[in-house]
Design a protein around this motif. Structure first.
Motif, PDB file in Angstrom:
ATOM      1  N   MET A 194       0.815  -1.259   0.065  1.00 48.78           N
ATOM      2  CA  MET A 194      -0.135  -0.029   0.138  1.00 48.78           C
ATOM      3  C   MET A 194       0.999   1.153  -0.076  1.00 48.78           C
ATOM      4  SD  MET A 194      -3.080  -0.713  -0.280  1.00 48.78           S
ATOM      5  CE  MET A 194      -3.692   1.111  -0.133  1.00 48.78           C
ATOM      6  N   GLY A 195       1.865   1.248   0.640  1.00 46.22           N
ATOM      7  CA  GLY A 195       2.948   2.363   0.783  1.00 46.22           C
ATOM      8  C   GLY A 195       3.634   2.598  -0.332  1.00 46.22           C
ATOM      9  N   VAL A 196       4.309   1.702  -1.106  1.00 52.67           N
ATOM     10  CA  VAL A 196       4.941   1.750  -1.965  1.00 52.67           C
ATOM     11  C   VAL A 196       4.155   1.941  -3.576  1.00 52.67           C
ATOM     12  CG1 VAL A 196       6.874   0.804  -3.363  1.00 52.67           C
ATOM     13  CG2 VAL A 196       6.810   0.839  -1.152  1.00 52.67           C
ATOM     14  N   ILE A 197       3.240   0.946  -3.551  1.00 51.43           N
ATOM     15  CA  ILE A 197       2.617   0.891  -4.878  1.00 51.43           C
ATOM     16  C   ILE A 197       1.020   1.579  -4.844  1.00 51.43           C
ATOM     17  CG2 ILE A 197       1.757  -0.464  -6.620  1.00 51.43           C
ATOM     18  CD1 ILE A 197       4.088  -2.513  -6.001  1.00 51.43           C
ATOM     19  N   GLY A 198       0.350   0.912  -3.775  1.00 47.18           N
ATOM     20  CA  GLY A 198      -1.208   1.161  -3.756  1.00 47.18           C
ATOM     21  C   GLY A 198      -1.492   2.723  -3.644  1.00 47.18           C
ATOM     22  N   LEU A 199      -1.018   3.225  -2.459  1.00 48.70           N
ATOM     23  CA  LEU A 199      -1.399   4.780  -2.326  1.00 48.70           C
ATOM     24  C   LEU A 199      -0.849   5.893  -3.433  1.00 48.70           C
ATOM     25  CD1 LEU A 199      -1.354   5.137   1.569  1.00 48.70           C
ATOM     26  CD2 LEU A 199      -3.403   4.730  -0.019  1.00 48.70           C
ATOM     27  N   PRO A 200       0.545   5.575  -3.768  1.00 45.11           N
ATOM     28  CA  PRO A 200       0.884   6.301  -4.878  1.00 45.11           C
ATOM     29  C   PRO A 200       0.075   6.494  -6.135  1.00 45.11           C
ATOM     30  CG  PRO A 200       2.569   5.478  -3.868  1.00 45.11           C
ATOM     31  CD  PRO A 200       1.349   4.855  -3.235  1.00 45.11           C
ATOM     32  N   ASN A 201      -0.253   4.915  -6.764  1.00 44.13           N
ATOM     33  CA  ASN A 201      -1.256   4.977  -7.723  1.00 44.13           C
ATOM     34  C   ASN A 201      -2.450   5.590  -7.748  1.00 44.13           C
ATOM     35  OD1 ASN A 201       0.663   3.714  -9.248  1.00 44.13           O
ATOM     36  ND2 ASN A 201      -0.320   1.568  -9.068  1.00 44.13           N
ATOM     37  N   SER A 202      -2.992   5.692  -6.555  1.00 47.76           N
ATOM     38  CA  SER A 202      -4.463   6.315  -6.108  1.00 47.76           C
ATOM     39  C   SER A 202      -4.222   7.814  -6.265  1.00 47.76           C
ATOM     40  CB  SER A 202      -4.907   5.944  -4.703  1.00 47.76           C
ATOM     41  OG  SER A 202      -6.220   6.338  -4.637  1.00 47.76           O
ATOM     42  N   ARG A 203      -3.147   8.165  -5.848  1.00 52.95           N
ATOM     43  CA  ARG A 203      -2.918   9.796  -6.033  1.00 52.95           C
ATOM     44  C   ARG A 203      -2.741  10.106  -7.679  1.00 52.95           C
ATOM     45  NH1 ARG A 203      -0.023   8.837  -0.893  1.00 52.95           N
ATOM     46  NH2 ARG A 203       2.375   8.872  -2.279  1.00 52.95           N
ATOM     47  N   GLU A 204      -2.318   9.276  -8.162  1.00 53.09           N
ATOM     48  CA  GLU A 204      -1.911   9.487  -9.470  1.00 53.09           C
ATOM     49  C   GLU A 204      -3.331   9.300 -10.199  1.00 53.09           C
ATOM     50  OE1 GLU A 204      -0.289  10.296 -13.269  1.00 53.09           O
ATOM     51  OE2 GLU A 204       0.461   9.911 -11.288  1.00 53.09           O
ATOM     52  N   HIS A 205      -4.253   8.226  -9.876  1.00 54.68           N
ATOM     53  CA  HIS A 205      -5.578   8.391 -10.313  1.00 54.68           C
ATOM     54  C   HIS A 205      -6.269   9.727 -10.076  1.00 54.68           C
ATOM     55  CE1 HIS A 205      -5.822   3.721 -10.038  1.00 54.68           C
ATOM     56  NE2 HIS A 205      -5.244   4.184 -11.121  1.00 54.68           N
ATOM     57  N   GLU A 206      -6.164  10.374  -9.039  1.00 57.84           N
ATOM     58  CA  GLU A 206      -6.773  11.535  -8.798  1.00 57.84           C
ATOM     59  C   GLU A 206      -6.383  12.744  -9.386  1.00 57.84           C
ATOM     60  OE1 GLU A 206      -9.485  12.244  -6.586  1.00 57.84           O
ATOM     61  OE2 GLU A 206      -9.519  10.296  -6.544  1.00 57.84           O
ATOM     62  N   ARG A 207      -5.082  12.548  -9.816  1.00 57.07           N
ATOM     63  CA  ARG A 207      -4.521  13.828 -10.669  1.00 57.07           C
ATOM     64  C   ARG A 207      -5.015  13.670 -12.086  1.00 57.07           C
ATOM     65  NH1 ARG A 207       0.340  13.410  -7.231  1.00 57.07           N
ATOM     66  NH2 ARG A 207       0.944  11.352  -8.321  1.00 57.07           N
ATOM     67  N   GLU A 208      -5.145  12.273 -12.452  1.00 55.76           N
ATOM     68  CA  GLU A 208      -5.834  12.202 -13.838  1.00 55.76           C
ATOM     69  C   GLU A 208      -6.935  12.538 -13.847  1.00 55.76           C
ATOM     70  OE1 GLU A 208      -3.010   8.507 -15.232  1.00 55.76           O
ATOM     71  OE2 GLU A 208      -4.936   8.233 -14.549  1.00 55.76           O
ATOM     72  N   ALA A 209      -7.902  12.215 -12.948  1.00 52.07           N
ATOM     73  CA  ALA A 209      -9.169  12.819 -12.829  1.00 52.07           C
ATOM     74  C   ALA A 209      -9.241  14.138 -12.784  1.00 52.07           C
ATOM     75  CB  ALA A 209     -10.042  12.081 -11.823  1.00 52.07           C
ATOM     76  N   ASP A 210      -8.522  14.780 -12.077  1.00 56.26           N
ATOM     77  CA  ASP A 210      -8.448  16.206 -11.996  1.00 56.26           C
ATOM     78  C   ASP A 210      -8.034  16.899 -13.352  1.00 56.26           C
ATOM     79  OD1 ASP A 210      -8.820  16.652  -9.325  1.00 56.26           O
ATOM     80  OD2 ASP A 210      -6.867  17.001  -8.620  1.00 56.26           O
ATOM     81  N   ARG A 211      -7.220  16.416 -14.219  1.00 49.53           N
ATOM     82  CA  ARG A 211      -6.830  17.067 -15.342  1.00 49.53           C
ATOM     83  C   ARG A 211      -7.933  16.836 -16.510  1.00 49.53           C
ATOM     84  NH1 ARG A 211      -0.401  15.390 -15.034  1.00 49.53           N
ATOM     85  NH2 ARG A 211       0.191  16.510 -13.302  1.00 49.53           N
ATOM     86  N   ILE A 212      -8.167  15.381 -16.574  1.00 43.83           N
ATOM     87  CA  ILE A 212      -9.338  15.112 -17.510  1.00 43.83           C
ATOM     88  C   ILE A 212     -10.625  16.178 -17.152  1.00 43.83           C
ATOM     89  CG2 ILE A 212     -10.848  13.533 -18.617  1.00 43.83           C
ATOM     90  CD1 ILE A 212      -8.515  11.520 -18.191  1.00 43.83           C
ATOM     91  N   GLY A 213     -10.895  16.067 -15.987  1.00 42.65           N
ATOM     92  CA  GLY A 213     -12.184  16.767 -15.452  1.00 42.65           C
ATOM     93  C   GLY A 213     -12.258  18.478 -16.147  1.00 42.65           C
ATOM     94  N   VAL A 214     -11.153  19.128 -15.740  1.00 43.59           N
ATOM     95  CA  VAL A 214     -11.054  20.426 -16.151  1.00 43.59           C
ATOM     96  C   VAL A 214     -11.223  20.648 -17.747  1.00 43.59           C
ATOM     97  CG1 VAL A 214      -9.622  21.367 -14.161  1.00 43.59           C
ATOM     98  CG2 VAL A 214      -8.450  20.643 -16.093  1.00 43.59           C
ATOM     99  N   GLU A 215     -10.702  19.471 -18.313  1.00 42.66           N
ATOM    100  CA  GLU A 215     -10.715  19.699 -19.901  1.00 42.66           C
ATOM    101  C   GLU A 215     -12.359  19.474 -20.173  1.00 42.66           C
ATOM    102  OE1 GLU A 215      -9.066  18.022 -24.092  1.00 42.66           O
ATOM    103  OE2 GLU A 215      -7.823  17.810 -22.502  1.00 42.66           O
ATOM    104  N   LEU A 216     -12.805  18.399 -19.557  1.00 41.01           N
ATOM    105  CA  LEU A 216     -14.194  18.158 -19.931  1.00 41.01           C
ATOM    106  C   LEU A 216     -15.197  19.362 -19.596  1.00 41.01           C
ATOM    107  CD1 LEU A 216     -14.974  14.642 -18.375  1.00 41.01           C
ATOM    108  CD2 LEU A 216     -14.825  15.213 -21.024  1.00 41.01           C
ATOM    109  N   ALA A 217     -14.933  20.101 -18.367  1.00 41.74           N
ATOM    110  CA  ALA A 217     -15.595  21.128 -18.151  1.00 41.74           C
ATOM    111  C   ALA A 217     -15.267  22.328 -19.176  1.00 41.74           C
ATOM    112  CB  ALA A 217     -15.146  21.736 -16.674  1.00 41.74           C
ATOM    113  N   ALA A 218     -14.015  22.557 -19.505  1.00 42.30           N
ATOM    114  CA  ALA A 218     -13.791  23.750 -20.540  1.00 42.30           C
ATOM    115  C   ALA A 218     -14.514  23.267 -21.861  1.00 42.30           C
ATOM    116  CB  ALA A 218     -12.339  23.891 -20.731  1.00 42.30           C
ATOM    117  N   ARG A 219     -14.587  22.318 -22.254  1.00 38.81           N
ATOM    118  CA  ARG A 219     -15.195  21.863 -23.540  1.00 38.81           C
ATOM    119  C   ARG A 219     -16.710  21.894 -23.428  1.00 38.81           C
ATOM    120  NH1 ARG A 219     -12.313  19.091 -27.351  1.00 38.81           N
ATOM    121  NH2 ARG A 219     -10.274  18.358 -26.633  1.00 38.81           N
TER     122      ARG A 219
END
Length: 276
Positions: A194-219
């Motif tokens: 969880m410390g090495v793989i699990g949680l960092p991947n989850s944070r990566e998911h949040e970043r991706e959702a943030d970035r795609i989310g702002v583009e969907l909103a803008a479009r």
């Protein structure tokens, strides 16, 4: 002999099992990169159909239970607002996934004090009244949170996380048995995962959702900068945040910085849509 046996077991776990785990996965590109450039390849051990079926079953059960409590779509004006915003965002999903246009989208508002929203695999969206009422969200901010949740579904983050857990669980269980580390050792391995793989991947998911989310909103014609104020409001009602290294979400400062940069990147899309 004991040393050789121990070494053989460790070699088997560290070399053979990762190979077997990886061979059970397929590499997929769930979305196109868009202007924000989210193009990370993903490893999946579960099929999309498997997860979609499980999610559909869970969704039907959840909505049925909430209907018994009269918690589904109680305020027609609120429902109309959420569905209007959601439908504008959904119309932009083919920019990332052409097949998303054919999803069986559904949007509901659930009466709950919880500050929450989600989009299940396949396009089942729910927004909780607590999020709307407690945060007093503008339409732009509501578009930011719904766009973020839609992005998780487009990227199939739930499938990716389920795949990771399935593979990791198999490797940890078999490896612990072979090494004879016992339940305590297995628990330690799970925490390490969880410390090495699990949680960092989850944070990566949040970043991706943030970035795609702002583009969907803008479009869709919503100000992407509203994502920044939205998450600031979220932080205010969330209480004391855990340290970044133990959190499944980026820190408030990291998230604000990232959103500012990517909102600026998609501003031309927003201005183009707004000026039509």
């Amino acid at each position: 002999m004991k040393l050789v046996k121990s070494y053989s077991a460790r070699a088997f776990v560290t070399i053979i099992f990762p190979v077997l785990a990886l061979s059970a996965c397929e590499t997929v590109q769930t979305t196109q990169g868009g202007v924000v450039g989210v193009d990370r390849s993903q490893r999946m051990a579960l099929s999309a159909q498997q997860l979609d079926q499980a999610a559909a079953k869970q969704y039907v059960e959840l909505i049925a239970e909430e209907k018994k409590k009269n918690n589904v779509n109680r305020d027609p004006a609120q429902v109309a607002r959420v569905r209007t915003i959601s439908n504008r965002l959904i119309a932009q999903t083919p920019a990332f996934r052409p097949d998303a246009k054919a999803w069986q989208w559904e949007v509901n508002v659930l009466t709950s004090a919880e500050v929450n929203a989600w989009c299940m695999p396949g396009g089942k969206i729910a927004v909780y009244t607590g999020l709307i009422d407690k945060l007093k969200v503008t339409d732009d901010e509501l578009a930011a949170v719904i766009g973020h949740e839609i992005s998780h579904a487009l990227r199939e983050h739930a499938r990716e996380r389920a795949s990771e857990k399935m593979v990791a669980g198999s490797v940890i269980s078999i490896g612990s048995a072979l090494l004879g580390v016992g339940s305590l050792g297995q628990q330690g391995a799970e925490y390490a995962y969880m410390g090495v793989i699990g949680l960092p991947n989850s944070r990566e998911h949040e970043r991706e959702a943030d970035r795609i989310g702002v583009e969907l909103a803008a479009r869709a014609g919503y100000d992407p900068r509203a994502a920044i104020t939205l998450w600031q409001k979220m932080g205010q009602v969330g209480g004391s945040a855990p340290p970044t290294f133990l959190s499944t979400h980026p820190s408030s400062a990291d998230r604000s910085s990232d959103l500012t940069a990517y909102a600026q990147r998609v501003m031309p899309l927003y201005l183009q849509t707004k000026n039509r």
